[in-house]
Structure formats: C-alpha cells, structure tokens
Enzyme design. Structure first.
Site, mmCIF file in Angstrom:
data_model
loop_
_atom_site.group_PDB
_atom_site.id
_atom_site.type_symbol
_atom_site.label_atom_id
_atom_site.label_comp_id
_atom_site.label_asym_id
_atom_site.label_seq_id
_atom_site.Cartn_x
_atom_site.Cartn_y
_atom_site.Cartn_z
ATOM 1 N N GLY A 65 0.855 -1.173 0.000
ATOM 2 C CA GLY A 65 0.000 0.000 0.000
ATOM 3 C C GLY A 65 0.894 1.227 0.000
ATOM 4 C CD GLU A 66 2.350 6.373 0.959
ATOM 5 O OE1 GLU A 66 2.130 6.503 2.172
ATOM 6 O OE2 GLU A 66 3.442 6.686 0.424
ATOM 7 C CB SER A 67 5.361 2.514 3.567
ATOM 8 O OG SER A 67 6.081 3.582 2.979
ATOM 9 C CB CYS A 97 5.016 -3.795 -1.510
ATOM 10 S SG CYS A 97 5.405 -2.363 -2.557
ATOM 11 N NE ARG A 127 7.745 5.737 0.901
ATOM 12 C CZ ARG A 127 7.210 6.675 0.139
ATOM 13 N NH1 ARG A 127 8.003 7.450 -0.605
ATOM 14 N NH2 ARG A 127 5.914 6.864 0.123
ATOM 15 C CB ILE A 163 2.831 -1.751 -7.479
ATOM 16 C CG1 ILE A 163 2.173 -2.807 -8.384
ATOM 17 C CG2 ILE A 163 2.074 -0.423 -7.558
ATOM 18 C CD1 ILE A 163 0.753 -3.145 -7.998
ATOM 19 N NE ARG A 164 3.677 4.431 -5.036
ATOM 20 C CZ ARG A 164 3.365 5.260 -4.047
ATOM 21 N NH1 ARG A 164 3.897 6.461 -3.999
ATOM 22 N NH2 ARG A 164 2.543 4.906 -3.116
ATOM 23 C CG HIS A 212 2.025 -6.000 -4.506
ATOM 24 N ND1 HIS A 212 1.272 -5.480 -3.470
ATOM 25 C CD2 HIS A 212 2.847 -5.003 -4.891
ATOM 26 C CE1 HIS A 212 1.619 -4.233 -3.238
ATOM 27 N NE2 HIS A 212 2.586 -3.916 -4.088
ATOM 28 C CD GLU A 214 -0.540 -8.437 -2.318
ATOM 29 O OE1 GLU A 214 -0.449 -7.190 -2.309
ATOM 30 O OE2 GLU A 214 0.469 -9.180 -2.241
#
Length: 269
Positions: A65-67, A97, A127, A163-164, A212, A214
C-alpha cells in the site's frame, strides 16, 4: 513444508488445527491477501484493525500500500506499540512491499519527516527503488528453494508484481535471501550502478517480499508463510485468544484498492 500448487488449493492434512492469520487492514491490498489465505486449507484469515484482533492471531501479514499512510494510521489508532510487541514475541510477520519497509531496521528514500518502523529485519531497504507508479512492472523470477519442499527439483517460476516497489540494498548476516532481481542495463543506470537486489528475504519469524504475491493466482508465498506460522506455534507458549469480529461501517462495500489478477475473480471484478 506442505507444497502448495500454483493455481489451486495447497496440500494440507485433514484434521489440522485451524491457523488464525491476521492481515493488517488499515490501508492497501489487505482484501487480496484475505482472498489468497482463504484458498489454503485450515487457515482462518482475520482482518486486523485493533489490538484485540491482533492478539487473536498467530501470524500477521502487513500488506502493500502506501507505507507512510499505513504507519500514520497505525500511530493514530495506537497500534504501533502492540505491533512491536507482537514482533518481539517472535510471532511470524510477513511484510509485502510497503509492509517490507515497515519491518526493516533501516530505510532510505523516506518522505520528509520519516515514518514509524517496526524493525526487526536486519536490512537496509530503499523506498521506491524501482521508481514511481508509472515504472511498475511484472517479472517471472526463478522458483526459490523454499518452494521446492526439499525435492531438489526446479519448480515453475513465480510471477512478481512490482508496484512502486522497494529494494533491499543490504542484508545482515542472519538474513536469508530467498529471491533476487537482476537489473537490466537501463535499470542499472537509473539505480546508480546497482546490478542486483534482494526482493525476498527471511530472518527467523520474519518474511519480506518487495513484490505483491496477493495480486497473482500463485499462492506458494502464502503457503510458505502459513508453514512458518504453523512451525512457530508450539514455541509461542499458548494459543492466541479468540476475538469477536468487529464491524467497520461501510468496510464491506469499499472497492478493492488494487485489482486481483486471477482468472477465477476476473468475472467478479
């Protein structure tokens, strides 16, 4: 380790004790992890938003997600001390991630002001190592030995969705590298000469992946973590407490954060 099939339910033993595994459900792709866990026999997935729910599980997945957002929400809800205590008790934790950044002892490229880290994983993580959202990509990576169940046979490659994504630049001596990514010449130039980075590691009860799992139909990484949880359970001294699920208004009606790239869920999407 009971070997999981790539596209079907994992092999399991009848009569096995239910294994309660939590997924930190503050932000990110927690629903996709829940869907993957439901495909494994004997696993009871639990969305974790409170310390009571955390206390009810034997292992925890911290999703992508967004850490920074995830850390800020965890701090606002007072979960950071309980998450650190969970790790200190040597209960298995898997970070994917953003979750990998959360577990790292050291991280670079953070937003101004930084973010809370749980720590415990003796790694230096960068990151957004692979770039911004626009640079997201997929790669087929070699089957790691951890999938092979001691057979010595080469298994099928796994699909890694970045993803990023962060990258692991340094690992401590007690950290086992499970998978690496070799950069293309163009990527090497952008990464200032780095030619290879670890993208999956394990250290004691901690597992971390930069990608990821998942978001694919391959549940082998989830099976690896379930096996870690089951093998650790006898050492934890007692079973986790049962927890009555709490209803979060509107939570079941929110759209998925990231699509699940699986044939069986495509029609539902």
């Amino acid at each position: 380790m009971a070997q999981a099939s790539q596209n079907g339910a994992a092999g399991g033993q009848e009569g096995m004790e239910p294994c309660r595994i939590g997924v930190l459900a503050l932000q990110g792709s927690f629903r996709e992890h829940m869907a993957s866990l439901r495909r494994l026999p004997g696993v009871v997935p639990v969305e974790v938003r409170t310390k009571e729910q955390l206390a009810s599980v034997s292992g925890l997945i911290i999703p992508g997600g967004e850490s920074t957002t995830m850390a800020n929400v965890a701090e606002r809800w007072g979960l950071i001390p309980d998450l650190r205590a969970f790790c200190a008790e040597s209960r298995p934790v898997w970070g994917t991630c953003a979750g990998m950044i959360f577990l790292a002892d050291r991280a670079t490229g953070m937003k101004k002001g930084g973010q809370a880290l749980l720590g415990g994983l003796d790694c230096l993580v960068q990151r957004n190592f692979f770039g911004a959202q626009l640079n997201s990509f997929e790669a087929a990576l070699p089957c790691p030995p951890v999938f092979q169940n001691g057979s010595g046979e080469a298994g099928t490659p796994y699909r890694a969705v970045f993803i990023r994504a962060p990258g692991i630049l340094e690992c401590g001596k007690d950290v086992e590298v499970l998978s690496e990514y070799k950069l293309s010449e163009e990527e090497v130039e952008q990464a200032q000469g780095v030619r290879q980075v670890a993208v999956a590691v394990r250290s004691g009860p901690l597992l971390a992946t930069a990608f990821h799992p998942e978001l694919t139909d391959d549940i082998r990484w989830h099976q690896v973590f379930v096996d870690m949880v089951r093998s650790q359970a006898p050492k934890q001294g007692g079973e986790p407490k049962e927890c009555t699920p709490q209803t979060i208004p509107g939570s079941s009606y929110r759209t998925r954060d990231i699509p699940v790239y699986t044939s069986d869920l495509a029609s539902a999407w």
